[in-house]
Design an enzyme around this catalytic site. Sequence first.
Site, mmCIF file in Angstrom:
data_model
loop_
_atom_site.group_PDB
_atom_site.id
_atom_site.type_symbol
_atom_site.label_atom_id
_atom_site.label_comp_id
_atom_site.label_asym_id
_atom_site.label_seq_id
_atom_site.Cartn_x
_atom_site.Cartn_y
_atom_site.Cartn_z
ATOM 1 N N CYS A 38 32.723 44.789 31.508
ATOM 2 C CA CYS A 38 33.754 45.574 30.817
ATOM 3 C C CYS A 38 33.282 46.967 30.405
ATOM 4 C CB CYS A 38 34.254 44.813 29.595
ATOM 5 S SG CYS A 38 35.057 43.252 29.998
ATOM 6 N N HIS A 71 43.836 45.299 28.848
ATOM 7 C CA HIS A 71 42.416 45.532 29.127
ATOM 8 C C HIS A 71 42.162 45.434 30.631
ATOM 9 C CE1 HIS A 71 38.149 45.306 29.062
ATOM 10 N NE2 HIS A 71 37.984 44.069 28.609
#
Length: 365
Positions: A83, A319
């Site tokens: 991420c 996200h």
Amino acid sequence: MKRAVIVRAKRTPIGKRNGILKHFQAHELAAPVLSQLAEGIEGIVEDVILGNVTGPGGNLGRLSALEAGLPLSVPGLMVDRQCSAGLEAIRLACYLIQGGAGACYIAGGVESSSTSPFLKRARFSPDRIGDPEMLEAAENVAQKYNISKERQDHYTLLSHKRSWETFENGYFTEEIVAIDQWMKDEAFFKKRNMQALLSRSKPFTVNDHGTVTAANSCGINDGAAAVVVMEENTALSLGFKPVLRFVDSQVAGIHPCYPGAAPIPAIRNLLEKNQLSVEKIDLFEINEAFACKIIACAQELNIPYERLNIRGGALTLGHPYGASGSILVTRLFHEVQKQKEIKYVIAAIGSGGGIGVAVLFEKVH
């Protein structure tokens, strides 16, 4: 030492997995962003560095640059720090400029969860250490830092309110490059009753101590974001007005069972290294993968909510893994231009495997 500055920053709308962007491959999401960022400077872009997490593999930096119509001389590179990948790409470009390797890079990240060929996530850690699924890992953070469901829901409501206010004020529009006919984030197609949704959402864990729910967690998404990073004198000579100047960064590793807490040591080490306090940082952007993650970071570092994710974040917008870190920097790029008295800002994100990345910028006045 040469100084790296950010002179342009753009992103796509963020779509839900199997939503508005479901037919676009990762390179097709990145290409419109790269094309707009490179407009007028195609001949001086020395590399495209893109972060990506869920595939399809290969060199997405090169593929996306070619899809965008950049010169064949622009090579392209893909990086993966899970991420943190999009933020890592920008960090890498800044250090390349500092070291004199080049004077102009496009860096960011992209994710097409909808078209990913992988049915399961990658392994983050050996089983003997612990390799929890992200929901379990989020619950680990909530339990470790004693963060109740009520506090998570309260923060989620705050973030949701901020995101909608930002959208309704038109502030997200200046960040966005249209994809096909899409010019706004899918989250804003319909307003949801978040209070009711949070109230009825049940914790994922079956025991009596569960706190993390679908409502106080982010979605899984598609999108891309990138910035133009230039050597400062080069930027000025070309008539650009630098907005953010790279100061420093830190990467930290923690136990893989608590990845949401990884920004804490990364930010703490970054501040200590630069002899700064939290009070000296005007804005923090920390990726909102889970509400408990943001609360833990704010709690342990004493960050007031008034300076943290002030335009909302991933709890509403979503996200898109590899793009999220570069979305944070894009948000800061546009926000600092609205506020005169800002000096320092930090973008930070935590990743699977227990890795935190934090980057410190100063506003160029």
